[in-house]
Scaffold this motif. Sequence first.
Motif, PDB file in Angstrom:
ATOM      1  N   TYR A  80       0.844  -1.204   0.000  1.00  0.00           N
ATOM      2  CA  TYR A  80       0.000   0.000   0.000  1.00  0.00           C
ATOM      3  C   TYR A  80       0.874   1.246   0.000  1.00  0.00           C
ATOM      4  CZ  TYR A  80      -3.324   3.534   1.713  1.00  0.00           C
ATOM      5  OH  TYR A  80      -4.095   4.663   1.869  1.00  0.00           O
ATOM      6  N   ILE A  81       0.596   2.155  -0.930  1.00  0.00           N
ATOM      7  CA  ILE A  81       1.210   3.482  -0.953  1.00  0.00           C
ATOM      8  C   ILE A  81       0.077   4.491  -0.828  1.00  0.00           C
ATOM      9  CG2 ILE A  81       2.569   5.143  -2.274  1.00  0.00           C
ATOM     10  CD1 ILE A  81       3.876   2.804  -3.716  1.00  0.00           C
ATOM     11  N   GLY A  82       0.132   5.336   0.199  1.00  0.00           N
ATOM     12  CA  GLY A  82      -0.959   6.249   0.487  1.00  0.00           C
ATOM     13  C   GLY A  82      -1.113   7.352  -0.555  1.00  0.00           C
TER      14      GLY A  82
ATOM     15  N   SER B 223      -8.680  16.504  -7.768  1.00  0.00           N
ATOM     16  CA  SER B 223      -8.532  15.505  -6.715  1.00  0.00           C
ATOM     17  C   SER B 223      -7.062  15.209  -6.443  1.00  0.00           C
ATOM     18  CB  SER B 223      -9.239  14.209  -7.114  1.00  0.00           C
ATOM     19  OG  SER B 223      -8.646  13.666  -8.286  1.00  0.00           O
ATOM     20  N   ASP B 224      -6.792  14.681  -5.238  1.00  0.00           N
ATOM     21  CA  ASP B 224      -5.449  14.218  -4.920  1.00  0.00           C
ATOM     22  C   ASP B 224      -5.128  12.959  -5.717  1.00  0.00           C
ATOM     23  OD1 ASP B 224      -5.133  16.281  -3.131  1.00  0.00           O
ATOM     24  OD2 ASP B 224      -5.595  15.074  -1.356  1.00  0.00           O
ATOM     25  N   ILE B 225      -3.860  12.579  -5.690  1.00  0.00           N
ATOM     26  CA  ILE B 225      -3.441  11.332  -6.327  1.00  0.00           C
ATOM     27  C   ILE B 225      -3.817  10.177  -5.409  1.00  0.00           C
ATOM     28  CG2 ILE B 225      -1.463  10.019  -7.179  1.00  0.00           C
ATOM     29  CD1 ILE B 225      -0.124  12.760  -7.719  1.00  0.00           C
ATOM     30  N   ASP B 226      -4.570   9.245  -5.917  1.00  0.00           N
ATOM     31  CA  ASP B 226      -5.140   8.178  -5.099  1.00  0.00           C
ATOM     32  C   ASP B 226      -4.073   7.275  -4.502  1.00  0.00           C
ATOM     33  OD1 ASP B 226      -7.697   9.061  -5.676  1.00  0.00           O
ATOM     34  OD2 ASP B 226      -7.961   7.685  -7.363  1.00  0.00           O
ATOM     35  N   ALA B 227      -4.459   6.608  -3.420  1.00  0.00           N
ATOM     36  CA  ALA B 227      -3.634   5.537  -2.873  1.00  0.00           C
ATOM     37  C   ALA B 227      -3.579   4.388  -3.866  1.00  0.00           C
ATOM     38  CB  ALA B 227      -4.194   5.071  -1.539  1.00  0.00           C
ATOM     39  N   TRP B 228      -2.537   3.582  -3.746  1.00  0.00           N
ATOM     40  CA  TRP B 228      -2.327   2.463  -4.687  1.00  0.00           C
ATOM     41  C   TRP B 228      -2.077   1.197  -3.892  1.00  0.00           C
ATOM     42  CZ3 TRP B 228       2.463   0.947  -7.934  1.00  0.00           C
ATOM     43  CH2 TRP B 228       2.068   0.220  -9.070  1.00  0.00           C
ATOM     44  N   THR B 229      -2.869   0.195  -4.159  1.00  0.00           N
ATOM     45  CA  THR B 229      -2.732  -1.096  -3.487  1.00  0.00           C
ATOM     46  C   THR B 229      -2.478  -2.177  -4.525  1.00  0.00           C
ATOM     47  OG1 THR B 229      -4.285  -0.398  -1.759  1.00  0.00           O
ATOM     48  CG2 THR B 229      -3.804  -2.744  -1.920  1.00  0.00           C
ATOM     49  N   THR B 230      -1.421  -2.935  -4.340  1.00  0.00           N
ATOM     50  CA  THR B 230      -1.102  -4.041  -5.249  1.00  0.00           C
ATOM     51  C   THR B 230      -0.925  -5.319  -4.448  1.00  0.00           C
ATOM     52  OG1 THR B 230       1.273  -3.532  -5.152  1.00  0.00           O
ATOM     53  CG2 THR B 230      -0.005  -2.544  -6.945  1.00  0.00           C
ATOM     54  N   VAL B 231      -1.083  -6.449  -5.113  1.00  0.00           N
ATOM     55  CA  VAL B 231      -1.004  -7.752  -4.468  1.00  0.00           C
ATOM     56  C   VAL B 231       0.031  -8.601  -5.195  1.00  0.00           C
ATOM     57  CG1 VAL B 231      -2.258  -9.869  -3.891  1.00  0.00           C
ATOM     58  CG2 VAL B 231      -3.417  -7.652  -3.728  1.00  0.00           C
ATOM     59  N   ASP B 232       0.932  -9.218  -4.437  1.00  0.00           N
ATOM     60  CA  ASP B 232       1.921 -10.150  -4.983  1.00  0.00           C
ATOM     61  C   ASP B 232       1.681 -11.531  -4.380  1.00  0.00           C
ATOM     62  OD1 ASP B 232       3.038  -7.825  -6.039  1.00  0.00           O
ATOM     63  OD2 ASP B 232       4.476  -7.636  -4.400  1.00  0.00           O
TER      64      ASP B 232
END
Length: 877
Positions: free
Chosen positions: A797-799, A813-822
């Motif tokens: 997760y990167i906020g 809008s702000d730059i959204d959070a980014w969630t990735t799965v490995d």
Amino acid sequence: MRNQKVNKNLKKHTLALSISAVLLTAQSYHAMAADTEDVERIEITGSHIKRGDMEGPSPVTSINADAIANSGVTDLIGLFAKLPMAGQGTFSTQGNSSDNTSNGGSSVSLRGLGADSTLILVNGRRVSVSPFANNIDTAFVDINNIPLAAIKRVDILKDGASATYGSDAVAGVINIILRDDIEGVELSAKLGDTADGGGKEQNLSMVWGNSTDKSSHTFTLDYFDREEILYGDRDYAKSSNQAALRPNDPFATDFRSSAGYPGTIALRSDSTIRMADTFGNDVCSPEDIVGDLCRYDYAPMMTSVPETERVSFLYMGKYEVNDNIRSFIELNGQHAKTRIHGAGSPSFNELFMDGDNINHPFADMPDHDFYQQDLTMRRRMVDIGNREKAVSSNYYRAIMGLQGEVKDWNWEVAYSYIKSESTERGVNGFANTRRTQEAIDSGLWDPFEPSSNSQESLDYIETTTTRVGTSTSKSLDGKISGPVMEMTHGDVGLAVGFEYREDAISDNPDDQFIRGEIFGTEATQANGSRDNIAVFGELAVPVLETLEIQFAVRYEDYSDFGSTTDPKVAFIWQPTNSLSLRGSYGTAFRAPSLHQIGLGNTDESPNLVDNPRCDAVGNINKACEPQEYTAVLSGNADLGPEESASYNLGVIYEVTDSFDFSVDYYNYDIEDVITKDTQFKMDTQGLDPNVVERLPSTIPGDPGEVVRIFDKFENIGNITTSGLDIEANYALPTAIGDFKFTYVVNYVLEFEDSRPNADGTMRIDTQAGDFEQPEVRWTFNTSWIKDDWNATLAVNYIGEFKQDASVATEGMSDIDAWTTVDTTINYIGIENTTLTLGATNLLNEEPPFTYHDFMGFVNSTHNSQGRFAYVKASYKF
């Protein structure tokens, strides 16, 4: 006043620490030794004194080879980019284009304090910096030089450590420990590909080792190959006209270049009087004409991730001379090739055509305003092809030394020689401006009718560029450690040592660059050398049976800017078998890099706002809007070091045998930051012709369009940052297998990058939550083991953070959070064999959209790889 502020902040941060300690949990090295006399003493990262416990006073996170393999990454930067404590300034080969100055290089920036403030060690010793700085000024260790197959573990020391290791250890230290304990042979092969095209990878490695009573040997051979990813391969980045890609977004911008094809024609006497080229046989396409400019979509041809091929070898050897003396040797070498593509070279009013030129486009139009007028132009050199760079690098590292024991004392002495060589060649699409101007003047080449030009004229214009860089580091170091005296609760440990180092860099483009004859591409020129000598000492004092205090100090003397002394004090207190408290305070420094001191006049292309012109005549030629200008940057021999102070407070608690956590509060205060602020230079000295060169203008009061700005590195600005590192482990055995859950989070409480104002006061240029400065990053990892199967699932997760201030608009809008799965799945049911199926970014999450640049995402924080699936097989015999 400063003390009041510190006390106030300390209370706030202590409260946050207490709350977080209750609510959040984390992982640590925690290892309790019941009888240290029965435990082998080892040297841990952050201390020169050997001890029997892995847990020292400083916060260290360790990642072993199994965890690295299960992460799915294929190189170190892929691993470090996922670290929650990694921040702005971490960079990889992603985003390398024909304009970059560190093509093929990668490095990590702890705490967002810069790659040059994170010290990289290999087996506890320094590594030479890359001969090519990143973004012209950032000296960095290229971590691509170390293949994953050779790594035993990676230690990350998360506080300032100049008292222990010297310069650059401002934000912390990454110590890469190499494998030296292999018996037999390990072979592995890995193949992977992306879901959206480009980026196919293959990795082959062999590790061989054996040991006898007298010697041990470990040899690693590794091959890595990755295909290129173009921005054109990704739907969200395939055009620089983001407004067209996002037609329903009112804030999306058309980033197409103002240097089009065949281009825009303007008066040489006043380039604001201009028109798109719609005359003759070759004309600007109607869809590319915006106002009076012919624009160009450069995105499809540009590299997002370059083509890369690396061959590496490492050798680790030890030989027992006698019962008390051992010799050791470390050899490391790598050959790497990188290829980068970019759109055709742009020219912005550098080329001219006289009014009586044989190819003048208005020679037969006496009624036209441009008839017999001297002209200039904005055009893209598409006629000679797109730009292509080929970078070839060689890296060598040799360490030879002796180590041994004298009674209870351990000693070591070693000589190191490290060399990096890189050659960057512009092999396609580069134009020589002098020859191009000559071809225009002679009539050989017509910029406005490219289809009429002969191959002879194109061959005369096009050139091959060359840039050669070398970085060397030679050092002699020695240290001795052992018990100096006995106290009630144990021995006082002492370590003393020295280091003498000679560093040199050279980064030299060919004469065409030096004469300013290559446009549309940045290049550096830097040369310098220095030597320094350091002496250091460290004490570990067992004040109580449960309390150890560490004192360290290091003195360094540099041949080019002076000397510095940095102390550190740290403690670890273990009031119970399950609870430890630790803390540290120390000062640190970063010596100005040889690039920052020895940089020659070097062109770069920052996005700036011409505020002096905007204030004078308004938004003529978008003077009030950010756009690309040419800045001539040079080094500064009068630079001093950056100086900092930092402290850390933490708790480690083993709640049960299956559950432990740690929480650490950190605080950094850095002064005299070495940087440049070209926008500040423009704002305060924009009307000084010695600082800002401008074209003449016929408009009353107009200072004229900027040609170039002259800037240099300076000790300006301060950075303060604080935050929480939280790490946790929970083990859960069940009937369906054994589970382990790991949670790691970095929460930034404060980040302030201050720069000077024109009146001498300071302004906050960047703070937590601003562009590229997310306040929260975390990873949550689950592993499972059952019989011959094991698997991992990691959530990264990167906020969210704000848009770039240069483009931020009310309602955006702000730059959204980014969630990735490995994820990985491993099968070990075949003897001596491990089979792996895995994927990074399993759900193929696109990077969050941003308005600041043509690719539509922040390539310094997020990435364009998308889903990457792979298979891997390993065999041991």
